[in-house]
Design a protein around this motif. Sequence first.
Motif, PDB file in Angstrom:
ATOM      1  N   VAL A   1       0.835  -1.207   0.000  1.00 57.19           N
ATOM      2  CA  VAL A   1       0.000   0.000   0.000  1.00 57.19           C
ATOM      3  C   VAL A   1       0.870   1.257   0.000  1.00 57.19           C
ATOM      4  O   VAL A   1       0.557   2.239  -0.672  1.00 57.19           O
ATOM      5  N   THR A   2       1.964   1.219   0.732  1.00 63.16           N
ATOM      6  CA  THR A   2       2.897   2.348   0.722  1.00 63.16           C
ATOM      7  C   THR A   2       3.477   2.550  -0.675  1.00 63.16           C
ATOM      8  O   THR A   2       3.589   3.685  -1.167  1.00 63.16           O
ATOM      9  N   ALA A   3       3.829   1.435  -1.343  1.00 62.42           N
ATOM     10  CA  ALA A   3       4.364   1.528  -2.707  1.00 62.42           C
ATOM     11  C   ALA A   3       3.331   2.058  -3.687  1.00 62.42           C
ATOM     12  O   ALA A   3       3.683   2.668  -4.706  1.00 62.42           O
ATOM     13  N   ALA A   4       2.045   1.850  -3.385  1.00 58.63           N
ATOM     14  CA  ALA A   4       0.969   2.345  -4.247  1.00 58.63           C
ATOM     15  C   ALA A   4       0.664   3.818  -3.994  1.00 58.63           C
ATOM     16  O   ALA A   4      -0.200   4.400  -4.656  1.00 58.63           O
ATOM     17  N   LEU A   5       1.371   4.415  -3.035  1.00 56.00           N
ATOM     18  CA  LEU A   5       1.169   5.828  -2.657  1.00 56.00           C
ATOM     19  C   LEU A   5      -0.270   6.082  -2.229  1.00 56.00           C
ATOM     20  O   LEU A   5      -0.882   7.099  -2.589  1.00 56.00           O
TER      21      LEU A   5
ATOM     22  N   GLY B   1      -3.460   7.284  -0.403  1.00 57.12           N
ATOM     23  CA  GLY B   1      -3.752   8.506   0.334  1.00 57.12           C
ATOM     24  C   GLY B   1      -5.061   9.092  -0.133  1.00 57.12           C
ATOM     25  O   GLY B   1      -5.691   8.571  -1.066  1.00 57.12           O
ATOM     26  N   PRO B   2      -5.515  10.169   0.483  1.00 54.83           N
ATOM     27  CA  PRO B   2      -6.779  10.798   0.088  1.00 54.83           C
ATOM     28  C   PRO B   2      -6.782  11.176  -1.387  1.00 54.83           C
ATOM     29  O   PRO B   2      -5.806  11.709  -1.913  1.00 54.83           O
ATOM     30  N   GLY B   3      -7.887  10.847  -2.047  1.00 52.83           N
ATOM     31  CA  GLY B   3      -8.032  11.165  -3.462  1.00 52.83           C
ATOM     32  C   GLY B   3      -7.455  10.133  -4.398  1.00 52.83           C
ATOM     33  O   GLY B   3      -7.670  10.215  -5.618  1.00 52.83           O
ATOM     34  N   ARG B   4      -6.736   9.153  -3.887  1.00 52.22           N
ATOM     35  CA  ARG B   4      -6.140   8.106  -4.721  1.00 52.22           C
ATOM     36  C   ARG B   4      -7.144   6.974  -4.898  1.00 52.22           C
ATOM     37  O   ARG B   4      -7.794   6.536  -3.948  1.00 52.22           O
TER      38      ARG B   4
ATOM     39  N   ALA C   1      -5.031   0.548   2.837  1.00 51.19           N
ATOM     40  CA  ALA C   1      -5.276   1.637   1.882  1.00 51.19           C
ATOM     41  C   ALA C   1      -6.417   2.528   2.337  1.00 51.19           C
ATOM     42  O   ALA C   1      -6.358   3.757   2.228  1.00 51.19           O
ATOM     43  N   ARG C   2      -7.481   1.922   2.874  1.00 56.20           N
ATOM     44  CA  ARG C   2      -8.597   2.711   3.399  1.00 56.20           C
ATOM     45  C   ARG C   2      -8.135   3.533   4.600  1.00 56.20           C
ATOM     46  O   ARG C   2      -8.533   4.684   4.769  1.00 56.20           O
ATOM     47  N   ALA C   3      -7.292   2.934   5.455  1.00 55.68           N
ATOM     48  CA  ALA C   3      -6.793   3.672   6.612  1.00 55.68           C
ATOM     49  C   ALA C   3      -5.974   4.883   6.192  1.00 55.68           C
ATOM     50  O   ALA C   3      -5.918   5.887   6.906  1.00 55.68           O
ATOM     51  N   ALA C   4      -5.356   4.810   5.002  1.00 53.65           N
ATOM     52  CA  ALA C   4      -4.571   5.935   4.481  1.00 53.65           C
ATOM     53  C   ALA C   4      -5.444   6.970   3.789  1.00 53.65           C
ATOM     54  O   ALA C   4      -4.949   8.013   3.368  1.00 53.65           O
TER      55      ALA C   4
END
Length: 334
Positions: free
Chosen positions: A159-163, A165-168, A186-189
Motif C-alpha cells: 500500500v505504501t508503494a501504491a502511494l 492517500g486521500p483522493g487516490r 489503503a482505506r486507513a490511508a
Amino acid sequence: MRALIIDGPRSARVGEVEVPRPAAGQVVVDVHRVGICGTDVELFTGELAYFEQGKSRFPLRPGHEWCGVVSDVAAGVDEAWLGARVTGDTMLGCGRCRRCRAGNGHVCADRHEIGITAWPGALADKVLVPVTSLHRLPAEVDDRAGALVEPGGNACRAVTAALAGPGRRILVCGPGTIGLLAVAFARAAGADVDVLALDASRRELAVTFGAGRHWTADDPPPDQYDAVIDCTGDHRVPSAALALAEPAGRVVYIGVAPAPSPVDSRDIVLNDLTVVGILGASAGLASAIEHYADGRVRPGAVAEVVVGLDRAADALAGRIDPAPGVKVHIDPRR
C-alpha cells in the motif's frame, strides 16, 4: 517438543524434535498462534519456486506467521525480553554484506527465511529466532492479530508503494489475506479502494475490510486506477494489471505465480508506469503493529478458524474448509 515436519511433497506429520537452545544473540519463543498461508501450502505441495532454486529442500519445518512469548534467552541477551509477547521478522539477513548494511537484509543473498528455507519454523511448540528479529506486541494486539502482523507488514509495504492517500483510487487484485489487509491499510490511508476477484465469493468479506466496488473476472472494472496492487498467484494478472493502471500510475506486484508471467514492457514505457515488486514484510512490520494497536486496521476477520498442531497437516492439505477468504490459524497449546 512437537513440530510439524514436511518430509516430501504432500507428506507432513507432527514429530518429536529437540527443544531449541539459544546461541549467542538468540531467543526461544513459546508459540501461541501460527497462520497457514499460501507459501506454506506451496511448501507442502513442493510447488514453491524456491525448490527449483535450491533455497528450500525437504525435510523442512514450516511456519512464518506467528506470535508467542519469549521463554529463554542466550547469555548476553537482555533478560527483559523474558516473558515478552512478540512476533518476528521472517527474513534474516547475514548482517554483514552490503545489502544488510544498507538496511536491505530481506534481499541478502545469504539470508534465511524462517519456516521457508533451512531455518525451522513456528509450526511447533517453540521457535528459535535472533533477538534482532523481534517486535514487541502491545496488549491491544491479541494473539490472533499478532500472528497476522507478517501478512499485514506485506500488505502495508504494498500500500505504501501504491502511494495510498486521500483522493487516490486503488484497485486490489485478489482478496486473499494480503489482499484484504491491503484494502484495509489503503482505506486507513484515506484512499478509495476497489477489489477485483475471480468471483463474488469474498465480496462481503472485502466490504468489511473497506472495499467499495467488488469486480469479478466476468464483470471487470470499466475504468483505470491510480494504482493497482496484484496480490494474486495468477500468472495472467501482472499483464492485466498494467492495462488497469492510469497512465503515469503505479503497479505493485506482491503475488507470486507458480508459472512465469508474460509482461510487455512497452505497456510500462508508453504509459509511463512505475512498477514495484514487494518481497517480505520486514520494513512494514512496525507499521502493521501500530495500525492494529490503534484500531486503524482490524485484521481478525481473516483468521476465525483455530485448531491445534495435530490438525496442521490437514490445514496444509486443504482438509479444513473455512469460509471463503478465511485462513486457518494453529494454536500449539490446544
